[in-house]
Scaffold this motif. Structure first.
Motif, PDB file in Angstrom:
ATOM      1  N   ARG A  27       0.840  -1.180  -0.065  1.00 35.10           N
ATOM      2  CA  ARG A  27      -0.204   0.107  -0.015  1.00 35.10           C
ATOM      3  C   ARG A  27       0.947   1.186  -0.010  1.00 35.10           C
ATOM      4  O   ARG A  27       1.884   1.365   0.644  1.00 35.10           O
ATOM      5  CB  ARG A  27      -0.873   0.095   1.327  1.00 35.10           C
ATOM      6  CG  ARG A  27      -1.894  -1.123   1.247  1.00 35.10           C
ATOM      7  CD  ARG A  27      -2.948  -1.004   2.573  1.00 35.10           C
ATOM      8  NE  ARG A  27      -2.260  -0.711   3.652  1.00 35.10           N
ATOM      9  CZ  ARG A  27      -2.020  -1.638   4.502  1.00 35.10           C
ATOM     10  NH1 ARG A  27      -2.071  -2.807   4.224  1.00 35.10           N
ATOM     11  NH2 ARG A  27      -1.358  -1.528   5.686  1.00 35.10           N
ATOM     12  N   PRO A  28       0.380   2.390  -0.459  1.00 38.25           N
ATOM     13  CA  PRO A  28       0.943   3.613  -0.266  1.00 38.25           C
ATOM     14  C   PRO A  28       1.427   4.217   0.910  1.00 38.25           C
ATOM     15  O   PRO A  28       0.502   4.028   1.891  1.00 38.25           O
ATOM     16  CB  PRO A  28       0.021   4.803  -1.207  1.00 38.25           C
ATOM     17  CG  PRO A  28      -0.709   3.709  -1.931  1.00 38.25           C
ATOM     18  CD  PRO A  28      -0.875   2.431  -1.176  1.00 38.25           C
ATOM     19  N   PRO A  32       2.087  12.052  -1.237  1.00 38.38           N
ATOM     20  CA  PRO A  32       1.701  12.011  -2.633  1.00 38.38           C
ATOM     21  C   PRO A  32       2.938  12.950  -3.449  1.00 38.38           C
ATOM     22  O   PRO A  32       3.362  13.634  -2.797  1.00 38.38           O
ATOM     23  CB  PRO A  32       0.151  12.684  -2.665  1.00 38.38           C
ATOM     24  CG  PRO A  32      -0.156  12.573  -0.963  1.00 38.38           C
ATOM     25  CD  PRO A  32       1.032  12.557  -0.227  1.00 38.38           C
ATOM     26  N   ALA A  46      -0.202   8.642  -5.842  1.00 37.64           N
ATOM     27  CA  ALA A  46       0.142   7.863  -4.655  1.00 37.64           C
ATOM     28  C   ALA A  46       1.634   8.057  -4.296  1.00 37.64           C
ATOM     29  O   ALA A  46       2.230   8.376  -3.038  1.00 37.64           O
ATOM     30  CB  ALA A  46      -0.240   6.485  -4.549  1.00 37.64           C
ATOM     31  N   VAL A  56      -4.022   9.380  -5.832  1.00 40.28           N
ATOM     32  CA  VAL A  56      -4.488   8.981  -4.463  1.00 40.28           C
ATOM     33  C   VAL A  56      -5.751   8.482  -4.460  1.00 40.28           C
ATOM     34  O   VAL A  56      -5.988   7.450  -3.692  1.00 40.28           O
ATOM     35  CB  VAL A  56      -4.317  10.354  -3.704  1.00 40.28           C
ATOM     36  CG1 VAL A  56      -4.597  10.036  -2.229  1.00 40.28           C
ATOM     37  CG2 VAL A  56      -3.030  10.658  -3.698  1.00 40.28           C
ATOM     38  N   ALA A  59      -5.544   4.681  -6.001  1.00 42.22           N
ATOM     39  CA  ALA A  59      -4.879   3.966  -5.411  1.00 42.22           C
ATOM     40  C   ALA A  59      -5.620   3.576  -4.056  1.00 42.22           C
ATOM     41  O   ALA A  59      -5.663   2.253  -3.757  1.00 42.22           O
ATOM     42  CB  ALA A  59      -3.569   4.611  -4.947  1.00 42.22           C
ATOM     43  N   ALA A  60      -6.355   4.392  -3.360  1.00 40.66           N
ATOM     44  CA  ALA A  60      -7.186   4.045  -2.096  1.00 40.66           C
ATOM     45  C   ALA A  60      -8.131   3.063  -2.445  1.00 40.66           C
ATOM     46  O   ALA A  60      -8.599   2.126  -1.759  1.00 40.66           O
ATOM     47  CB  ALA A  60      -7.663   5.420  -1.596  1.00 40.66           C
ATOM     48  N   GLN A 250     -10.132   6.606   1.045  1.00 39.00           N
ATOM     49  CA  GLN A 250     -10.045   7.937   0.108  1.00 39.00           C
ATOM     50  C   GLN A 250     -10.338   9.060   1.176  1.00 39.00           C
ATOM     51  O   GLN A 250      -9.346  10.149   1.076  1.00 39.00           O
ATOM     52  CB  GLN A 250     -11.301   7.844  -1.003  1.00 39.00           C
ATOM     53  CG  GLN A 250     -10.724   6.909  -2.048  1.00 39.00           C
ATOM     54  CD  GLN A 250     -11.810   6.531  -3.110  1.00 39.00           C
ATOM     55  OE1 GLN A 250     -13.115   6.924  -2.633  1.00 39.00           O
ATOM     56  NE2 GLN A 250     -11.542   5.935  -4.124  1.00 39.00           N
ATOM     57  N   ALA A 253      -7.051   9.437   3.221  1.00 44.03           N
ATOM     58  CA  ALA A 253      -6.223   9.972   2.101  1.00 44.03           C
ATOM     59  C   ALA A 253      -6.233  11.425   1.713  1.00 44.03           C
ATOM     60  O   ALA A 253      -5.377  11.976   1.309  1.00 44.03           O
ATOM     61  CB  ALA A 253      -6.042   9.208   0.934  1.00 44.03           C
TER      62      ALA A 253
END
Length: 308
Positions: A27-28, A32, A46, A56, A59-60, A250, A253
């Motif tokens: 995972r990131p 960012p 990400a 971002v 990726a989430a 999300q 993030a």
């Protein structure tokens, strides 16, 4: 159904589990990275992990999909595969539906995600899930389907209305940003660094028409409508945990959602997922869980099983 998928479901389950586990493990974790898109806009990538070159937001969302595939998708493949091998019409139908779900997920990854080291795994999953899905559609127990379509205990009218509503909601949710972009001369929201909205294309070109067709066939009492309904219901049901977890990740993030985004995709698909779960349960319960007794036609003796 005498035809058996012997090895293919195991391969799909192993590949999907590996891809999903890799996405969750990588995972990131960093900050960012701001970039300028080809259209001169600013977007945030990400910056780390498997989805480093995805935004971002995406990726989430991918992380949420990976979690749902690992928690629900892979166990469904394995469970329904074992039932299918035992000759269960219910297991065979659910296996076809799960193949359809994984086909949708990894078509999105293969066609829409930023390139990453798992690209060939995504392509292989699209090919194998498609093979399993088409085989399932072609070899489903027709007698069980006819009995299902004629069963007065199945809420056929509610199922038809639900599928037609799902088709309409899907079309409205994805057409709204596309039509807005056409009207303003801009680009759809959240397109960012991507060249085209792949999920919108798949939903508008495949999912929405398939749901509408299935709804109409169920209304007419055509067993093919119930066959099409199962993969659509599996997809809709698994969207419920996917959207819920995506929204949480999300928001964590730093993504903020407008009221239309909450009321549309999040609440809309959430409600559909909850209703779809009940309908899918009712539908599967009406399908025999054990093989239907009867003579085996000469054309369907064990030597002619499909060993894939």
């Amino acid at each position: 159904m005498r035809t058996r998928l012997r090895r293919l479901p195991g391969l799909v389950a192993a590949l999907a589990a590996t891809a999903a586990a890799t996405g969750l493990a990588r995972r990131p974790t960093g900050e960012p990275v701001s970039v300028t898109t080809p259209r001169g806009q600013t977007a945030e990538l990400a910056g780390s992990g498997l989805y480093a070159h995805d935004t971002v937001f995406t990726a989430a969302g991918n992380t949420a999909v990976d979690a749902v595939v690992l928690a629900f998708g892979v166990p469904l493949v394995i469970t329904s595969w074992l039932q299918h091998r035992a000759g269960s019409p219910r297991g065979s139908l659910l296996l076809t539906g799960t193949f359809g779900y994984l086909l949708y997920v990894y078509a999105n990854y293969a066609l829409g995600a930023a390139y990453n080291p798992l690209f060939l795994a995504y392509v292989t999953l699209v090919a194998t899930a498609l093979a399993g899905f088409l085989t399932g559609l072609a070899t489903t127990d027709r007698a069980a389907l006819r009995a299902l379509a004629a069963d007065p205990g199945v809420p056929h009218r509610a199922l038809s209305r639900f599928l037609l509503t799902a088709a309409a909601v899907t079309a409205v949710v994805w057409l709204q940003p596309l039509l807005t972009a056409l009207r303003t001369g801009g680009t759809p929201e959240l397109l960012d660094v991507y060249t085209t909205p792949v999920t919108s294309a798949l939903d508008l070109a495949v999912v929405a028409p398939a749901a509408a067709l299935a709804g109409l066939l169920v209304r007419r009492g055509d067993p093919r409508g119930h066959l099409l309904a199962v993969p659509l219901l599996v997809l809709i049901v698994l969207l419920l945990p996917t959207i819920a977890l995506s929204t949480v990740l999300q928001a964590a993030a730093g993504i903020s959602f407008t009221v239309p985004q909450v009321v549309g995709p999040i609440a809309g698909f959430g409600v559909l997922g909850a209703i779809g779960a009940r309908l899918l349960t009712r539908l599967l319960r009406a399908v025999p869980a054990v093989p239907t007794p009867g003579p085996v036609p000469p054309s369907e003796v064990p030597d002619e099983h499909v060993h894939v």
